[in-house]
Design an enzyme around this catalytic site. Sequence first.
Site, mmCIF file in Angstrom:
data_model
loop_
_atom_site.group_PDB
_atom_site.id
_atom_site.type_symbol
_atom_site.label_atom_id
_atom_site.label_comp_id
_atom_site.label_asym_id
_atom_site.label_seq_id
_atom_site.Cartn_x
_atom_site.Cartn_y
_atom_site.Cartn_z
ATOM 1 N N GLY A 120 138.851 167.574 43.137
ATOM 2 C CA GLY A 120 137.878 166.945 42.188
ATOM 3 C C GLY A 120 137.352 167.822 41.163
ATOM 4 O O GLY A 120 137.131 168.852 41.403
ATOM 5 N N SER A 121 137.593 167.453 39.850
ATOM 6 C CA SER A 121 137.412 168.368 38.657
ATOM 7 C C SER A 121 137.309 167.945 37.509
ATOM 8 O O SER A 121 137.692 166.711 37.450
ATOM 9 C CB SER A 121 138.164 169.706 39.101
ATOM 10 O OG SER A 121 139.368 169.389 39.241
#
Length: 233
Positions: free
Chosen positions: A190-191
Amino acid sequence: MSILKSIRSQLAPIHHEGLPFVGGFAFASLVLFWLWSPLGWIGTVMTAWCAYFFRDPERVTPVRDGIVVAPADGRVSRIMNAVPPTELGLGPKPLTRISIFMSVFDCHVNRSPVSGRIERIAYHAGTFINADLDKASENNERNGLVIATAGGARIGVVQIAGLIARRIVSFVREGVTIGAGERFGMIRFGSRLDVYLPDGARSLVAEGQTAIAGETVLADLRVPDGGRTFRVG
Protein backbone atom coordinates in the site's frame (compact mmCIF):
# COMPACT_ATOMS: atom_id res chain seq x y z
CA MET A 1 -6.29 -23.94 -26.05
CA SER A 2 -6.58 -26.46 -23.23
CA ILE A 3 -8.26 -25.60 -19.93
CA LEU A 4 -4.87 -25.75 -18.17
CA LYS A 5 -3.28 -23.33 -20.66
CA SER A 6 -6.29 -21.05 -20.37
CA ILE A 7 -5.90 -20.91 -16.60
CA ARG A 8 -2.15 -20.32 -16.86
CA SER A 9 -2.69 -17.43 -19.26
CA GLN A 10 -4.75 -15.66 -16.59
CA LEU A 11 -2.16 -16.09 -13.84
CA ALA A 12 0.61 -13.51 -13.53
CA PRO A 13 4.06 -14.57 -12.33
CA ILE A 14 5.18 -13.64 -8.81
CA HIS A 15 7.97 -11.08 -8.57
CA HIS A 16 11.11 -12.49 -6.94
CA GLU A 17 10.89 -9.84 -4.19
CA GLY A 18 7.68 -11.50 -3.02
CA LEU A 19 8.86 -15.11 -2.93
CA PRO A 20 10.14 -14.98 0.69
CA PHE A 21 6.81 -13.51 1.82
CA VAL A 22 4.73 -16.08 -0.05
CA GLY A 23 6.92 -18.86 1.29
CA GLY A 24 6.57 -17.52 4.82
CA PHE A 25 2.79 -17.36 4.57
CA ALA A 26 2.68 -20.88 3.14
CA PHE A 27 4.83 -22.29 5.93
CA ALA A 28 2.71 -20.53 8.56
CA SER A 29 -0.41 -22.02 6.95
CA LEU A 30 1.01 -25.54 7.32
CA VAL A 31 1.70 -24.89 11.00
CA LEU A 32 -1.81 -23.52 11.48
CA PHE A 33 -3.31 -26.58 9.78
CA TRP A 34 -1.40 -28.73 12.27
CA LEU A 35 -2.76 -26.67 15.17
CA TRP A 36 -6.37 -26.29 13.97
CA SER A 37 -7.61 -26.70 10.41
CA PRO A 38 -9.86 -23.58 10.31
CA LEU A 39 -6.78 -21.46 11.08
CA GLY A 40 -4.95 -23.26 8.31
CA TRP A 41 -7.63 -22.28 5.80
CA ILE A 42 -7.34 -18.65 6.92
CA GLY A 43 -3.60 -18.92 6.37
CA THR A 44 -4.19 -20.38 2.92
CA VAL A 45 -6.35 -17.40 1.96
CA MET A 46 -3.65 -15.02 3.22
CA THR A 47 -1.02 -16.94 1.23
CA ALA A 48 -3.12 -16.59 -1.93
CA TRP A 49 -3.55 -12.87 -1.26
CA CYS A 50 0.21 -12.46 -0.74
CA ALA A 51 0.92 -14.18 -4.07
CA TYR A 52 -1.67 -11.92 -5.72
CA PHE A 53 -0.11 -8.81 -4.15
CA PHE A 54 3.36 -9.62 -5.51
CA ARG A 55 2.14 -10.44 -9.02
CA ASP A 56 4.17 -9.04 -11.88
CA PRO A 57 2.11 -9.16 -15.08
CA GLU A 58 3.43 -8.25 -18.51
CA ARG A 59 2.34 -4.87 -19.84
CA VAL A 60 2.06 -3.44 -23.35
CA THR A 61 3.67 0.01 -23.31
CA PRO A 62 3.17 2.64 -26.04
CA VAL A 63 6.66 3.59 -27.20
CA ARG A 64 7.16 7.10 -28.63
CA ASP A 65 9.18 10.11 -27.56
CA GLY A 66 7.05 12.47 -25.50
CA ILE A 67 4.58 9.94 -24.12
CA VAL A 68 4.47 9.73 -20.31
CA VAL A 69 2.90 6.52 -19.01
CA ALA A 70 1.66 5.66 -15.54
CA PRO A 71 4.40 4.33 -13.23
CA ALA A 72 1.94 2.43 -11.04
CA ASP A 73 -1.36 0.61 -10.95
CA GLY A 74 -4.03 2.33 -8.90
CA ARG A 75 -6.39 5.26 -8.67
CA VAL A 76 -5.45 8.75 -9.83
CA SER A 77 -6.07 10.40 -6.48
CA ARG A 78 -4.94 13.97 -7.14
CA ILE A 79 -3.85 16.22 -10.01
CA MET A 80 -2.52 19.59 -8.96
CA ASN A 81 0.32 22.07 -9.27
CA ALA A 82 2.93 21.50 -6.57
CA VAL A 83 6.59 22.30 -5.90
CA PRO A 84 8.66 19.12 -6.36
CA PRO A 85 10.70 17.80 -3.39
CA THR A 86 13.89 19.80 -3.11
CA GLU A 87 16.10 16.70 -3.33
CA LEU A 88 14.99 16.15 -6.94
CA GLY A 89 16.56 19.42 -8.08
CA LEU A 90 13.63 20.30 -10.35
CA GLY A 91 13.47 23.89 -9.11
CA PRO A 92 11.13 25.94 -6.92
CA LYS A 93 8.40 26.44 -9.52
CA PRO A 94 5.16 24.47 -9.09
CA LEU A 95 4.77 21.71 -11.68
CA THR A 96 1.83 19.50 -12.61
CA ARG A 97 1.81 16.59 -10.18
CA ILE A 98 -0.18 13.43 -10.85
CA SER A 99 -0.61 11.22 -7.78
CA ILE A 100 -1.53 7.53 -8.09
CA PHE A 101 -2.65 5.73 -4.95
CA MET A 102 -2.01 1.99 -4.77
CA SER A 103 -4.25 -0.05 -2.47
CA VAL A 104 -3.18 -3.41 -1.07
CA PHE A 105 -5.07 -5.04 -3.97
CA ASP A 106 -3.11 -3.26 -6.73
CA CYS A 107 0.03 -4.57 -8.39
CA HIS A 108 2.95 -2.84 -6.65
CA VAL A 109 5.68 -3.22 -9.29
CA ASN A 110 6.59 0.28 -10.48
CA ARG A 111 7.51 1.09 -14.08
CA SER A 112 9.35 3.98 -15.69
CA PRO A 113 7.01 6.67 -17.09
CA VAL A 114 9.42 7.60 -19.91
CA SER A 115 12.54 6.44 -21.71
CA GLY A 116 15.72 8.21 -20.69
CA ARG A 117 18.71 8.38 -18.39
CA ILE A 118 18.24 8.20 -14.62
CA GLU A 119 19.86 11.49 -13.70
CA ARG A 120 19.24 11.36 -9.97
CA ILE A 121 17.99 9.03 -7.23
CA ALA A 122 17.25 10.65 -3.88
CA TYR A 123 16.01 8.87 -0.76
CA HIS A 124 14.29 10.85 2.01
CA ALA A 125 13.45 9.33 5.40
CA GLY A 126 10.09 10.26 6.86
CA THR A 127 6.88 9.22 8.55
CA PHE A 128 4.26 6.63 7.52
CA ILE A 129 0.92 8.45 7.43
CA ASN A 130 -1.85 7.47 5.00
CA ALA A 131 -0.34 7.83 1.51
CA ASP A 132 -3.68 9.06 0.15
CA LEU A 133 -3.31 12.29 2.15
CA ASP A 134 -1.79 15.25 0.32
CA LYS A 135 0.77 15.93 3.07
CA ALA A 136 2.24 12.46 2.52
CA SER A 137 4.20 13.97 -0.41
CA GLU A 138 6.16 16.07 2.08
CA ASN A 139 6.16 14.02 5.29
CA ASN A 140 6.38 10.34 4.34
CA GLU A 141 9.39 8.21 3.55
CA ARG A 142 10.07 8.52 -0.17
CA ASN A 143 12.47 7.67 -2.94
CA GLY A 144 12.63 10.00 -5.92
CA LEU A 145 14.00 9.59 -9.42
CA VAL A 146 14.67 12.21 -12.08
CA ILE A 147 14.66 10.81 -15.62
CA ALA A 148 16.11 12.93 -18.42
CA THR A 149 14.66 12.12 -21.85
CA ALA A 150 16.45 12.34 -25.20
CA GLY A 151 14.31 15.38 -25.98
CA GLY A 152 15.62 17.28 -22.96
CA ALA A 153 12.61 16.88 -20.68
CA ARG A 154 13.12 15.99 -17.03
CA ILE A 155 10.45 13.87 -15.35
CA GLY A 156 10.28 13.40 -11.59
CA VAL A 157 8.75 10.23 -10.17
CA VAL A 158 8.53 9.70 -6.41
CA GLN A 159 7.75 6.46 -4.57
CA ILE A 160 5.99 7.29 -1.30
CA ALA A 161 5.61 4.80 1.54
CA GLY A 162 2.17 4.62 3.14
CA LEU A 163 0.50 3.72 6.40
CA ILE A 164 1.21 0.01 5.93
CA ALA A 165 4.13 0.13 3.51
CA ARG A 166 7.49 0.10 5.26
CA ARG A 167 9.85 -0.78 2.47
CA ILE A 168 10.66 0.98 -0.77
CA VAL A 169 12.67 -1.21 -3.14
CA SER A 170 14.69 0.19 -6.04
CA PHE A 171 15.95 -1.95 -8.94
CA VAL A 172 18.00 0.78 -10.67
CA ARG A 173 20.92 3.12 -10.05
CA GLU A 174 21.94 6.60 -11.18
CA GLY A 175 23.38 6.95 -14.66
CA VAL A 176 21.68 3.96 -16.26
CA THR A 177 19.35 4.21 -19.24
CA ILE A 178 15.81 2.93 -18.81
CA GLY A 179 12.99 2.38 -21.26
CA ALA A 180 9.39 3.48 -20.82
CA GLY A 181 7.46 0.76 -19.02
CA GLU A 182 10.57 -0.96 -17.65
CA ARG A 183 10.49 -1.95 -13.98
CA PHE A 184 12.44 0.35 -11.67
CA GLY A 185 11.18 -0.62 -8.20
CA MET A 186 8.27 -1.53 -5.96
CA ILE A 187 6.71 -0.58 -2.63
CA ARG A 188 5.41 -3.23 -0.28
CA PHE A 189 1.85 -3.16 1.02
CA GLY A 190 0.00 0.00 0.00
CA SER A 191 1.54 3.30 -1.09
CA ARG A 192 1.58 6.08 -3.69
CA LEU A 193 3.55 7.43 -6.63
CA ASP A 194 3.81 11.07 -7.68
CA VAL A 195 4.78 12.08 -11.21
CA TYR A 196 6.03 15.63 -11.83
CA LEU A 197 5.59 16.74 -15.45
CA PRO A 198 7.78 19.37 -17.13
CA ASP A 199 6.63 22.97 -17.05
CA GLY A 200 3.74 23.52 -19.44
CA ALA A 201 2.77 19.85 -19.78
CA ARG A 202 -0.87 18.97 -19.15
CA SER A 203 -2.44 15.84 -17.74
CA LEU A 204 -4.46 13.58 -20.04
CA VAL A 205 -6.08 11.71 -17.14
CA ALA A 206 -8.64 12.68 -14.52
CA GLU A 207 -8.92 12.27 -10.78
CA GLY A 208 -10.65 9.01 -9.93
CA GLN A 209 -9.46 7.31 -13.12
CA THR A 210 -7.84 3.87 -12.82
CA ALA A 211 -4.25 3.79 -14.05
CA ILE A 212 -2.36 0.76 -15.33
CA ALA A 213 1.42 0.88 -14.93
CA GLY A 214 3.25 1.03 -18.24
CA GLU A 215 0.06 1.36 -20.28
CA THR A 216 -2.08 4.35 -19.25
CA VAL A 217 -0.87 7.55 -20.96
CA LEU A 218 -0.63 10.37 -18.40
CA ALA A 219 0.65 13.08 -20.75
CA ASP A 220 2.06 13.72 -24.23
CA LEU A 221 4.94 16.19 -24.20
CA ARG A 222 5.07 16.51 -28.00
CA VAL A 223 1.42 17.27 -28.71
CA PRO A 224 -0.13 20.46 -27.30
CA ASP A 225 -3.42 19.61 -25.63
CA GLY A 226 -6.11 22.13 -24.86
CA GLY A 227 -7.48 20.07 -22.00
CA ARG A 228 -9.91 17.18 -21.85
CA THR A 229 -13.31 16.67 -20.33
CA PHE A 230 -14.34 13.42 -18.69
CA ARG A 231 -17.55 11.57 -18.03
CA VAL A 232 -18.14 9.32 -15.04
CA GLY A 233 -20.56 6.45 -15.47
